[in-house]
Scaffold this active site. Structure first.
Site, PDB file in Angstrom:
ATOM      1  N   SER A  22       0.816  -1.209   0.000  1.00 45.39           N
ATOM      2  CA  SER A  22       0.000   0.000   0.000  1.00 45.39           C
ATOM      3  C   SER A  22       0.852   1.262   0.000  1.00 45.39           C
ATOM      4  CB  SER A  22      -0.944  -0.010   1.209  1.00 45.39           C
ATOM      5  OG  SER A  22      -1.905   1.008   1.092  1.00 45.39           O
ATOM      6  N   ASN A  25       0.736   4.373   2.518  1.00 39.35           N
ATOM      7  CA  ASN A  25       0.461   3.924   3.883  1.00 39.35           C
ATOM      8  C   ASN A  25       1.809   3.674   4.552  1.00 39.35           C
ATOM      9  OD1 ASN A  25       0.008   2.266   6.163  1.00 39.35           O
ATOM     10  ND2 ASN A  25      -1.871   1.432   5.307  1.00 39.35           N
ATOM     11  N   GLU A 174     -13.076   4.650  -1.724  1.00 43.72           N
ATOM     12  CA  GLU A 174     -12.435   3.910  -0.638  1.00 43.72           C
ATOM     13  C   GLU A 174     -13.377   3.619   0.522  1.00 43.72           C
ATOM     14  OE1 GLU A 174      -8.833   3.074  -0.574  1.00 43.72           O
ATOM     15  OE2 GLU A 174      -9.099   3.406  -2.711  1.00 43.72           O
ATOM     16  N   ARG A 213      -6.611   8.870  -2.964  1.00 47.65           N
ATOM     17  CA  ARG A 213      -7.349   7.668  -3.367  1.00 47.65           C
ATOM     18  C   ARG A 213      -8.837   7.921  -3.591  1.00 47.65           C
ATOM     19  NH1 ARG A 213      -4.683   2.898   0.441  1.00 47.65           N
ATOM     20  NH2 ARG A 213      -2.517   3.597   0.278  1.00 47.65           N
ATOM     21  N   HIS A 249      -6.259   8.006   4.122  1.00 40.27           N
ATOM     22  CA  HIS A 249      -7.712   8.098   4.238  1.00 40.27           C
ATOM     23  C   HIS A 249      -8.057   9.155   5.287  1.00 40.27           C
ATOM     24  CE1 HIS A 249      -7.990   3.654   2.839  1.00 40.27           C
ATOM     25  NE2 HIS A 249      -8.339   4.434   1.849  1.00 40.27           N
ATOM     26  N   CYS A 370     -10.187   1.291  11.202  1.00 39.34           N
ATOM     27  CA  CYS A 370     -10.048   0.551   9.939  1.00 39.34           C
ATOM     28  C   CYS A 370     -10.774  -0.789   9.992  1.00 39.34           C
ATOM     29  CB  CYS A 370      -8.577   0.307   9.629  1.00 39.34           C
ATOM     30  SG  CYS A 370      -7.683   1.753   9.030  1.00 39.34           S
TER      31      CYS A 370
END
Length: 446
Positions: A22, A25, A174, A213, A249, A370
């Protein structure tokens, strides 16, 4: 009639590993190729579910997806028997085998965007699975997510499960990681807050180091699909500089519940306008927005990313008081720990902080927020949910024993080449569908 917010956590899958897939991330990249412990990861997640259920919160579980994904490997040209396809991929394209083996569906905040029946014109709960098209290992999830949600929320009188948006960069979606709902009470009409990283057609500022994203166009399409009224939605852009700092995010920099927004001061572009619009629209629904803004001088963006302070769960007790659920890493960062002590001492909207050990998930960049998908449900809607997915003492005991029976306690990157991992995973998932009452959910069962 009582309406509450339920949390549906993703059960960590048997192939939990650290492949560093990712980009953007920070935790995922920093722990690339380290050794994972799937058994510990699954148990850490289960213990969080059990503790919250014991505290009186409605807590459900979502099953892992089948991994490695033989469908993906075959679509990419790796033929032969399963073991042959895995061996060929391991030799010729190990990065594709890693993508096919990712257990990333455990982070169900990315599974879908959910609008409760109080907000929708047909008075049903609407789900749109996220296409997750920015990353190969996640873009393969949405079909199985649709199937899972369709099995758990099957009653068409109460639920509408849509297909994912087309998987194009202009509609990069997302899921709930970039969506929050504000309201006075869960059962009353609210304001849905959509946060995006860039716009395909409006243009505007974009990050330079890491990709944004979520697009504005995807957020708007989900809102339109769910039939949300203009006065019941707000769109805000995430600050490009925080995306470049590892905030991939919005739920890494902000979390909301009821009428409370807990966020970093650098979370949004033109934050005053964002707060003003949320305040004005929420006031029309009888609620006063309460913004708890964390100053950069106290907790930097880097502190937020390494501790996952904002990737927390903000939960309302029956009496209206709120709990903040944070990962143990928040106590390991002295600035974040000091801030949390100050927050709890104020006895404001957030009056208790609960700390959980989620280290296995955190090393891949996934904290408490998450791991869960929030779904607001009335009594009738809750009764229509597949009953076998609600966490209680009996289900926790069965799932804990199931993990002990089927999961490895060590999984290194080279272990993904072992064809027995697929056999073990399928055996485990076949038993899991019986435990949860899901029927024939997986491709290999059909």
């Amino acid at each position: 009639m009582q309406t509450l917010e339920a949390n549906f956590d993703g059960l960590v899958g048997p192939t939990h590993n650290y492949a560093g897939l990712s980009f953007g991330n920070v935790a995922s990249q920093n722990n690339e190729r380290s050794v994972a412990n799937p058994k510990a990861a699954a148990r850490q997640g289960l213990l969080k579910m059990k503790r919250l259920a014991d505290l009186g919160f409605a807590q459900g579980v979502l099953p892992p997806q089948e991994r490695p994904s033989m469908r993906l490997l075959r679509e990419l040209g790796f033929g032969g028997k399963d073991a042959e396809a895995i061996a060929k991929a391991a030799k010729e394209a190990p990065e594709l085998l890693a993508a096919a083996s990712s257990a990333s569906a455990m982070w169900t905040a990315n599974a879908a965007t959910v609008s409760p029946s109080a907000d929708t014109p047909d008075h049903r709960v609407h789900f749109t699975p996220a296409n997750l098209c920015s990353k190969l290992h996640r873009a393969i999830e949405h079909e199985a997510t649709h199937r899972t949600l369709g099995a758990i929320f099957a009653d068409p009188a109460h639920f509408a499960v849509h297909d994912a948006l087309p998987g194009t960069p202009a509609l990069g979606d997302e899921g709930a990681a970039n969506h929050t709902r504000f309201c006075s009470q869960y059962g009353e009409r609210g304001v849905e807050f959509f946060v995006y990283g860039r716009s395909e057609y409006r243009r505007g500022p974009e990050p330079k180091r890491f990709p944004a994203r979520q697009t504005f166009e995807a957020s708007r399409a989900v809102a339109q699909r769910h039939g949300l009224a203009e006065n019941a939605m707000v769109f805000a852009q995430q600050s490009p500089d925080v995306i470049d700092a590892g905030v991939f995010h919005n739920d890494v920099i902000a979390v909301g519940n009821r009428s409370t927004l807990f966020c970093h001061e650098r979370a949004f572009v033109d934050r005053k306008s964002v707060y003003d619009e949320l305040h004005a629209k929420l006031a029309k629904h009888g609620a006063l927005l309460d913004v708890i803004e964390v100053p950069d001088a106290q907790v930097s963006v880097a502190d937020a990313v390494t501790s996952y302070l904002f990737n927390s769960q903000l939960l309302s007790r029956a009496d209206g008081s709120q709990i903040l659920v944070v990962p143990g890493e928040c106590r390991e960062n002295p600035r974040v720990a000091a801030y949390l002590d100050e927050l709890a001492a104020k006895r404001g909207p957030i009056d208790e902080v609960l700390v959980f050990d989620l280290r296995e998930s955190m090393k891949n960049g996934g904290g408490p927020a998450c791991l869960r998908l929030r779904v607001v449900l009335s009594d009738a809607e809750r009764a229509a949910v597949l009953p076998g997915v609600w966490i209680n003492d009996a289900l926790f005991t069965r799932l804990d024993a199931w993990v002990e029976k089927h999961y490895r306690d060590r999984l290194a990157p080279q272990d993904l080449t072992d064809p027995m991992l697929l056999v073990e995973s399928r055996t485990a998932l076949d038993e899991l569908t019986q435990i949860l009452g899901l029927g024939s959910l997986y491709d290999f069962q059909r």
